[in-house]
Scaffold this active site. Sequence first.
Site, PDB file in Angstrom:
ATOM      1  N   LYS A 205       0.821  -1.228   0.000  1.00  0.00           N
ATOM      2  CA  LYS A 205       0.000   0.000   0.000  1.00  0.00           C
ATOM      3  C   LYS A 205       0.846   1.266   0.000  1.00  0.00           C
ATOM      4  O   LYS A 205       2.037   1.253   0.271  1.00  0.00           O
ATOM      5  CB  LYS A 205      -0.980  -0.041   1.162  1.00  0.00           C
ATOM      6  CG  LYS A 205      -2.154  -0.971   0.825  1.00  0.00           C
ATOM      7  CD  LYS A 205      -3.332  -0.789   1.705  1.00  0.00           C
ATOM      8  CE  LYS A 205      -4.473  -1.680   1.174  1.00  0.00           C
ATOM      9  NZ  LYS A 205      -5.473  -1.931   2.175  1.00  0.00           N
ATOM     10  N   ARG A 239      -4.102  -9.952   4.653  1.00  0.00           N
ATOM     11  CA  ARG A 239      -4.540  -9.952   3.246  1.00  0.00           C
ATOM     12  C   ARG A 239      -3.369  -9.461   2.405  1.00  0.00           C
ATOM     13  O   ARG A 239      -2.998  -8.295   2.489  1.00  0.00           O
ATOM     14  CB  ARG A 239      -5.759  -9.035   3.095  1.00  0.00           C
ATOM     15  CG  ARG A 239      -6.339  -8.983   1.696  1.00  0.00           C
ATOM     16  CD  ARG A 239      -7.522  -8.021   1.643  1.00  0.00           C
ATOM     17  NE  ARG A 239      -8.104  -7.958   0.326  1.00  0.00           N
ATOM     18  CZ  ARG A 239      -7.618  -7.214  -0.674  1.00  0.00           C
ATOM     19  NH1 ARG A 239      -6.546  -6.459  -0.491  1.00  0.00           N
ATOM     20  NH2 ARG A 239      -8.199  -7.214  -1.854  1.00  0.00           N
TER      21      ARG A 239
HETATM   22  N1  HH2 Z   1      -7.561  -3.402   0.844  1.00  0.00           N
HETATM   23  C1  HH2 Z   1      -7.934  -3.373  -0.453  1.00  0.00           C
HETATM   24  C2  HH2 Z   1      -9.043  -4.105  -0.877  1.00  0.00           C
HETATM   25  N2  HH2 Z   1      -9.747  -4.876  -0.035  1.00  0.00           N
HETATM   26  N3  HH2 Z   1     -10.057  -5.733   2.142  1.00  0.00           N
HETATM   27  C3  HH2 Z   1      -9.703  -5.793   3.431  1.00  0.00           C
HETATM   28  N4  HH2 Z   1     -10.376  -6.581   4.280  1.00  0.00           N
HETATM   29  N5  HH2 Z   1      -8.645  -5.065   3.907  1.00  0.00           N
HETATM   30  C4  HH2 Z   1      -7.906  -4.254   3.111  1.00  0.00           C
HETATM   31  O1  HH2 Z   1      -6.965  -3.602   3.605  1.00  0.00           O
HETATM   32  C5  HH2 Z   1      -8.258  -4.184   1.724  1.00  0.00           C
HETATM   33  C6  HH2 Z   1      -9.366  -4.942   1.273  1.00  0.00           C
HETATM   34  C7  HH2 Z   1      -7.154  -2.563  -1.448  1.00  0.00           C
HETATM   35  O2  HH2 Z   1      -6.089  -3.299  -1.971  1.00  0.00           O
HETATM   36  P1  HH2 Z   1      -6.067  -4.107  -3.383  1.00  0.00           P
HETATM   37  O3  HH2 Z   1      -7.165  -5.118  -3.458  1.00  0.00           O
HETATM   38  O4  HH2 Z   1      -4.718  -4.671  -3.557  1.00  0.00           O
HETATM   39  O5  HH2 Z   1      -6.258  -2.975  -4.455  1.00  0.00           O
HETATM   40  P2  HH2 Z   1      -7.532  -2.399  -5.200  1.00  0.00           P
HETATM   41  O6  HH2 Z   1      -8.504  -1.908  -4.201  1.00  0.00           O
HETATM   42  O7  HH2 Z   1      -6.960  -1.289  -6.065  1.00  0.00           O
HETATM   43  O8  HH2 Z   1      -8.115  -3.525  -6.018  1.00  0.00           O
END
Ligand code: HH2
Length: 266
Positions: A205, A239
């Site tokens: 992040k 995660r």
């Molecule tokens: N962060 C993201 C998405 N879903 N769910 C939980 N429970 N906790 C988190 O910190 C979290 C989440 C964002 O990360 P990512 O899926 O890698 O990216 P994007 O939202 O751009 O798909």
Amino acid sequence: MGIVNVTPDSFSDGGRFLDPDAAVRHARALVAEGADLVDVGAESTRPGARPVSAAEEQDRLLPVLERLLADPPCPVSVDTAKPEVADAALALGAHMVNDVTGLAAGPALARVCARHGAALCLVHMQGTPATMQAAPHYEDLLGEIRGRLAEAVATAEAAGVAPDALCLDPGIGFGKTVAHNLTLLKRLDALAPIGKPVLVGPSRKSFLGALLEAPPDQRLEGTLAACVAAVWAGAHLLRVHDVAAVRRAVRVAEAIRDAPDGEGPP
Ligand code: HH2
């Protein structure tokens, strides 16, 4: 929890797993690396991301879930805040819903989880992805997040979700400054009074980018440090994108944490 983003625009892996077969291969590879569950998401929630309709989200998600759940390698979580998307995913056999809004729109999503007997992760977000990083502000960071998550737990349980089917997430990057994220990782114990397992998602992040001045593909060491710190502070689930590396780092951290303290008899 291994991350499978079926999106064109996720911040670190957008567009890589849009093809359903590639997404399923990736999910199975994460399990081979040691993931205990996978989280499949079809709407990016990065700051400023364009919201997608339920129909578009389902068009991306359901072909992946159909293939993955035909022979699931592990429990499967679906990263969505939309009740209709969750309903379709759970009807295909998904096991859990990961709601980054923490039931901000009310109990409808929790009712869907209750009807399917599914687990639910409640994430704290201040604002919406469009606005959340504009000027995050808290009078009492830990107290406000604990209070909001406790309310979401009460809403979920009142809607019929089993008390042992809930977990909590302070929402790293969801309406948080770098300093907020660091304090949350250090003080995950502040969520312990709610009495639910704590999940945390620091993987690649932007707070790591700010600390390391590094783009998403160069944040592995930062991710490992954040995951080790989170486990030390009481996280039960992580995660992450880089499952094998995180598992190794955490195995060593847990061995040190659980080692005898060296005073008195062994
Ligand atoms: N962060 C993201 C998405 N879903 N769910 C939980 N429970 N906790 C988190 O910190 C979290 C989440 C964002 O990360 P990512 O899926 O890698 O990216 P994007 O939202 O751009 O798909």
